[in-house]
Design a protein around this motif. Structure first.
Motif, short mmCIF file in Angstrom:
data_model
loop_
_atom_site.label_atom_id
_atom_site.label_comp_id
_atom_site.label_asym_id
_atom_site.label_seq_id
_atom_site.Cartn_x
_atom_site.Cartn_y
_atom_site.Cartn_z
N MET A 1 -29.30 22.55 0.67
CA MET A 1 -27.95 22.86 1.01
C MET A 1 -27.85 23.17 2.48
O MET A 1 -27.38 22.38 3.24
CB MET A 1 -27.46 24.02 0.16
CG MET A 1 -26.02 24.35 0.40
SD MET A 1 -25.59 25.95 -0.22
CE MET A 1 -26.29 26.97 1.02
N ARG B 1 -21.11 23.04 -12.61
CA ARG B 1 -21.68 21.91 -11.85
C ARG B 1 -22.07 22.35 -10.44
O ARG B 1 -23.12 21.98 -9.93
CB ARG B 1 -20.68 20.75 -11.76
CG ARG B 1 -20.40 20.06 -13.06
CD ARG B 1 -21.53 19.16 -13.52
NE ARG B 1 -21.78 18.15 -12.50
CZ ARG B 1 -22.98 17.69 -12.19
NH1 ARG B 1 -24.04 18.13 -12.80
NH2 ARG B 1 -23.13 16.78 -11.25
N GLN C 1 -25.25 24.39 -10.61
CA GLN C 1 -26.41 23.55 -10.88
C GLN C 1 -26.87 22.79 -9.66
O GLN C 1 -28.05 22.51 -9.50
CB GLN C 1 -26.09 22.56 -12.01
CG GLN C 1 -25.93 23.20 -13.35
CD GLN C 1 -25.40 22.23 -14.41
OE1 GLN C 1 -24.78 21.21 -14.09
NE2 GLN C 1 -25.62 22.55 -15.66
N LYS C 2 -25.95 22.44 -8.78
CA LYS C 2 -26.28 21.63 -7.61
C LYS C 2 -26.48 22.46 -6.34
O LYS C 2 -26.84 21.92 -5.31
CB LYS C 2 -25.15 20.62 -7.34
CG LYS C 2 -25.02 19.57 -8.40
CD LYS C 2 -26.15 18.59 -8.29
CE LYS C 2 -25.67 17.20 -8.54
NZ LYS C 2 -26.60 16.21 -8.11
N TRP C 3 -26.23 23.76 -6.40
CA TRP C 3 -26.21 24.60 -5.21
C TRP C 3 -27.47 24.44 -4.35
O TRP C 3 -27.39 24.30 -3.14
CB TRP C 3 -26.02 26.06 -5.61
CG TRP C 3 -25.83 26.95 -4.43
CD1 TRP C 3 -26.75 27.76 -3.84
CD2 TRP C 3 -24.63 27.10 -3.66
NE1 TRP C 3 -26.21 28.40 -2.78
CE2 TRP C 3 -24.90 28.03 -2.64
CE3 TRP C 3 -23.36 26.55 -3.75
CZ2 TRP C 3 -23.95 28.40 -1.71
CZ3 TRP C 3 -22.41 26.94 -2.82
CH2 TRP C 3 -22.70 27.85 -1.82
N ASP D 1 -29.75 22.01 -4.62
CA ASP D 1 -30.21 20.62 -4.60
C ASP D 1 -30.41 20.18 -3.15
O ASP D 1 -29.54 20.43 -2.31
CB ASP D 1 -29.16 19.73 -5.29
CG ASP D 1 -29.63 18.32 -5.51
OD1 ASP D 1 -30.16 17.71 -4.57
OD2 ASP D 1 -29.44 17.82 -6.63
N GLU E 1 -29.97 17.45 -1.82
CA GLU E 1 -28.88 16.56 -1.40
C GLU E 1 -27.57 17.30 -1.26
O GLU E 1 -26.56 16.73 -0.86
CB GLU E 1 -28.75 15.41 -2.38
CG GLU E 1 -29.97 14.50 -2.37
CD GLU E 1 -29.83 13.34 -3.33
OE1 GLU E 1 -28.70 13.03 -3.76
OE2 GLU E 1 -30.87 12.75 -3.65
N CYS F 1 -24.32 20.09 -2.44
CA CYS F 1 -23.31 20.20 -3.49
C CYS F 1 -21.92 19.95 -2.91
O CYS F 1 -20.93 20.48 -3.39
CB CYS F 1 -23.38 21.58 -4.14
SG CYS F 1 -23.19 22.95 -2.97
N TRP G 1 -19.93 17.29 -2.96
CA TRP G 1 -18.99 16.66 -3.89
C TRP G 1 -18.44 17.68 -4.89
O TRP G 1 -17.24 17.70 -5.17
CB TRP G 1 -19.68 15.51 -4.61
CG TRP G 1 -18.77 14.79 -5.55
CD1 TRP G 1 -18.84 14.77 -6.91
CD2 TRP G 1 -17.63 13.99 -5.22
NE1 TRP G 1 -17.83 14.00 -7.43
CE2 TRP G 1 -17.06 13.52 -6.41
CE3 TRP G 1 -17.04 13.63 -4.01
CZ2 TRP G 1 -15.93 12.71 -6.45
CZ3 TRP G 1 -15.90 12.82 -4.05
CH2 TRP G 1 -15.37 12.37 -5.26
N GLU G 2 -19.29 18.56 -5.38
CA GLU G 2 -18.86 19.58 -6.34
C GLU G 2 -17.88 20.56 -5.69
O GLU G 2 -16.93 21.01 -6.32
CB GLU G 2 -20.08 20.31 -6.92
CG GLU G 2 -20.91 19.47 -7.87
CD GLU G 2 -21.77 18.41 -7.18
OE1 GLU G 2 -22.21 17.47 -7.87
OE2 GLU G 2 -22.01 18.51 -5.95
#
Length: 102
Positions: A1, A28, A31-33, A35, A37, A39, A41-42
């Motif tokens: 991130m 969502r 879950q992506k926080w 990642d 790549e 977040c 988009w979320e």
């Protein structure tokens, strides 16, 4: 991130937990926080949903030195109101240092 430390995320307000779509978007996002790549988009989906489905819950213009709000306030073209609402809605679920980047 992000490479730099970021302040804690705010606890989303009750209306977000009462809305099935908001709760799904928050899940969502969580879950992506972390990642690699990101977040992004979320974040966009969550802010867009709030602006479209919960306009009364969108915070008012930032009056604490936000660099983006004055520019949004001066514009009157079609989509700027929705984009500005999304900008302000990000404060509900993102740390200010990230929420005000767009």
């Amino acid at each position: 991130m992000c490479e730099e430390p970021v302040e804690e995320r705010p606890l989303p307000p009750p209306f977000m937990w009462a809305c099935v779509e908001c709760a799904w978007f928050l899940l969502r996002l969580a879950q992506k926080w972390d990642d690699p790549e990101g977040c992004f988009w979320e974040q966009l989906q969550t802010a867009r949903h709030i602006a479209a489905s919960h306009p009364a819950e969108v915070p008012h213009q930032h009056l604490d030195g936000c660099e983006l709000c004055p520019g949004y306030a001066r514009r009157d073209d079609g989509d700027v109101a929705l984009v500005w609402a999304q900008h302000r809605a990000r404060d509900l679920f993102m740390p200010p240092s990230l929420a005000r980047l767009m």
